[in-house]
Scaffold this active site. Structure first.
Site, PDB file in Angstrom:
ATOM      1  N   ASN A  76      25.592  30.906  26.657  1.00  0.00           N
ATOM      2  CA  ASN A  76      25.414  30.192  25.779  1.00  0.00           C
ATOM      3  C   ASN A  76      26.236  30.252  24.104  1.00  0.00           C
ATOM      4  OD1 ASN A  76      23.278  32.209  25.620  1.00  0.00           O
ATOM      5  ND2 ASN A  76      21.855  30.409  24.749  1.00  0.00           N
ATOM      6  N   ALA A  80      25.452  28.342  13.511  1.00  0.00           N
ATOM      7  CA  ALA A  80      24.425  27.912  12.680  1.00  0.00           C
ATOM      8  C   ALA A  80      24.341  26.915  11.754  1.00  0.00           C
ATOM      9  CB  ALA A  80      25.251  28.860  10.682  1.00  0.00           C
ATOM     10  N   TYR A  82      23.646  24.627  13.815  1.00  0.00           N
ATOM     11  CA  TYR A  82      22.901  24.483  15.114  1.00  0.00           C
ATOM     12  C   TYR A  82      23.060  22.716  16.495  1.00  0.00           C
ATOM     13  CZ  TYR A  82      19.267  26.901  12.893  1.00  0.00           C
ATOM     14  OH  TYR A  82      17.961  27.445  12.129  1.00  0.00           O
ATOM     15  N   CYS A  87      26.651  25.905  25.306  1.00  0.00           N
ATOM     16  CA  CYS A  87      25.631  26.341  26.397  1.00  0.00           C
ATOM     17  C   CYS A  87      26.263  26.834  27.473  1.00  0.00           C
ATOM     18  CB  CYS A  87      24.448  25.004  26.905  1.00  0.00           C
ATOM     19  SG  CYS A  87      23.168  24.037  26.829  1.00  0.00           S
ATOM     20  N   GLU A  89      26.466  26.895  30.731  1.00  0.00           N
ATOM     21  CA  GLU A  89      27.469  25.578  31.968  1.00  0.00           C
ATOM     22  C   GLU A  89      28.342  25.497  31.086  1.00  0.00           C
ATOM     23  OE1 GLU A  89      24.177  26.170  30.532  1.00  0.00           O
ATOM     24  OE2 GLU A  89      22.882  25.105  32.567  1.00  0.00           O
ATOM     25  N   CYS A 123      24.774  18.801  29.411  1.00  0.00           N
ATOM     26  CA  CYS A 123      25.790  19.759  30.895  1.00  0.00           C
ATOM     27  C   CYS A 123      25.741  19.541  32.408  1.00  0.00           C
ATOM     28  CB  CYS A 123      25.163  21.853  31.092  1.00  0.00           C
ATOM     29  SG  CYS A 123      25.660  22.277  30.000  1.00  0.00           S
TER      30      CYS A 123
HETATM   31  N1  THU Z   1      20.803  26.656  27.297  1.00  0.00           N
HETATM   32  C1  THU Z   1      21.828  26.926  28.127  1.00  0.00           C
HETATM   33  O1  THU Z   1      22.474  27.934  27.616  1.00  0.00           O
HETATM   34  N2  THU Z   1      22.000  26.250  28.853  1.00  0.00           N
HETATM   35  C2  THU Z   1      20.556  25.671  29.537  1.00  0.00           C
HETATM   36  O2  THU Z   1      21.177  25.442  31.204  1.00  0.00           O
HETATM   37  C3  THU Z   1      19.418  25.416  28.819  1.00  0.00           C
HETATM   38  C4  THU Z   1      19.593  26.055  27.776  1.00  0.00           C
HETATM   39  C5  THU Z   1      21.018  26.452  25.339  1.00  0.00           C
HETATM   40  C6  THU Z   1      21.325  26.302  24.291  1.00  0.00           C
HETATM   41  C7  THU Z   1      20.944  27.137  23.426  1.00  0.00           C
HETATM   42  O3  THU Z   1      21.484  28.015  23.216  1.00  0.00           O
HETATM   43  C8  THU Z   1      19.270  27.859  23.824  1.00  0.00           C
HETATM   44  O4  THU Z   1      19.883  28.199  25.408  1.00  0.00           O
HETATM   45  C9  THU Z   1      17.839  27.453  23.464  1.00  0.00           C
HETATM   46  O5  THU Z   1      18.297  25.696  23.754  1.00  0.00           O
END
Ligand code: THU
Length: 192
Positions: A76, A80, A82, A87, A89, A123
């Protein structure tokens, strides 16, 4: 010494370059054998080490396995602003797609959470784009659900989290289209 020890490192497996004409497709049964699943799980743990998550402090790692045997890692990457966060994936799948991959057979996902971390809705949709379809299958007549789906391997790494080894590594498997995103919208629905 920092509280969080780096995850266990594993030696990289042979990387098969992707793209038209590059990299032989692996035999369909071999590509998803237990060793390959475990390798992908390890890659997702390693990918997490590069997570850029100063706002959530929730590192996530992902690794996708392309049909031609190539493995692409992603973490991930927060922002800044948000909402601009990407993510793990999507980072992994965009890396694969930008190297020419169009058919991903499996993805492994790992976080430091106590429970398994499943992919978010956005994702799931992005992963769904690169499931097998007629144009990407070895055998376009293969009507099996599995050939046209993607294995999602959730990885829980108790040992790694506690700074030990990877002995506590657990995997839980789902099919993307069948289990996590039924009745979805994809390229076929546009007639492509
Ligand atoms: N996040 C992922 O990278 N993959 C997931 O499957 C769930 C959430 C990340 C997004 C964000 O940077 C952090 O986790 C909190 O949501």
């Amino acid at each position: 010494m920092s509280a969080r020890r780096p995850p266990t490192r594993v030696p990289p497996v042979a990387f098969v370059p992707s793209g038209p004409g590059l990299g032989e497709n692996l035999p369909s049964r071999a590509i998803l054998d237990e060793t390959m699943k475990m390798t992908l799980a390890q890659f997702s743990i390693n990918a997490k080490a590069n997570a850029y998550c100063p706002y959530s402090s929730f590192p996530v790692g992902a690794a996708v396995l392309a049909r031609n045997g190539g493995i692409f890692m992603g973490c991930n990457v927060e922002n800044a602003s948000y909402g601009a966060t990407c993510c793990a994936e999507r980072t992994a799948i965009f890396k694969a797609a930008s190297e020419g991959v169009r058919h991903v057979v499996a993805v492994a996902i790992n976080s430091d959470a106590t429970d398994f971390t499943a992919p978010c809705g956005l994702c799931r949709q992005v992963l769904r784009e690169f499931t097998g379809r007629k144009s990407t299958l070895d055998d376009p007549d293969d009507e099996s659900e599995e050939a046209q789906d993607m294995l999602v391997i959730l990885v829980r790494s108790e040992g790694v989290r506690r700074g030990k080894d990877d002995s506590g590594l657990e995997m839980r498997e789902f099919w993307l289209k069948k289990d996590l995103l039924p009745y979805s919208f994809g390229p076929e629905d546009l007639g492509n």
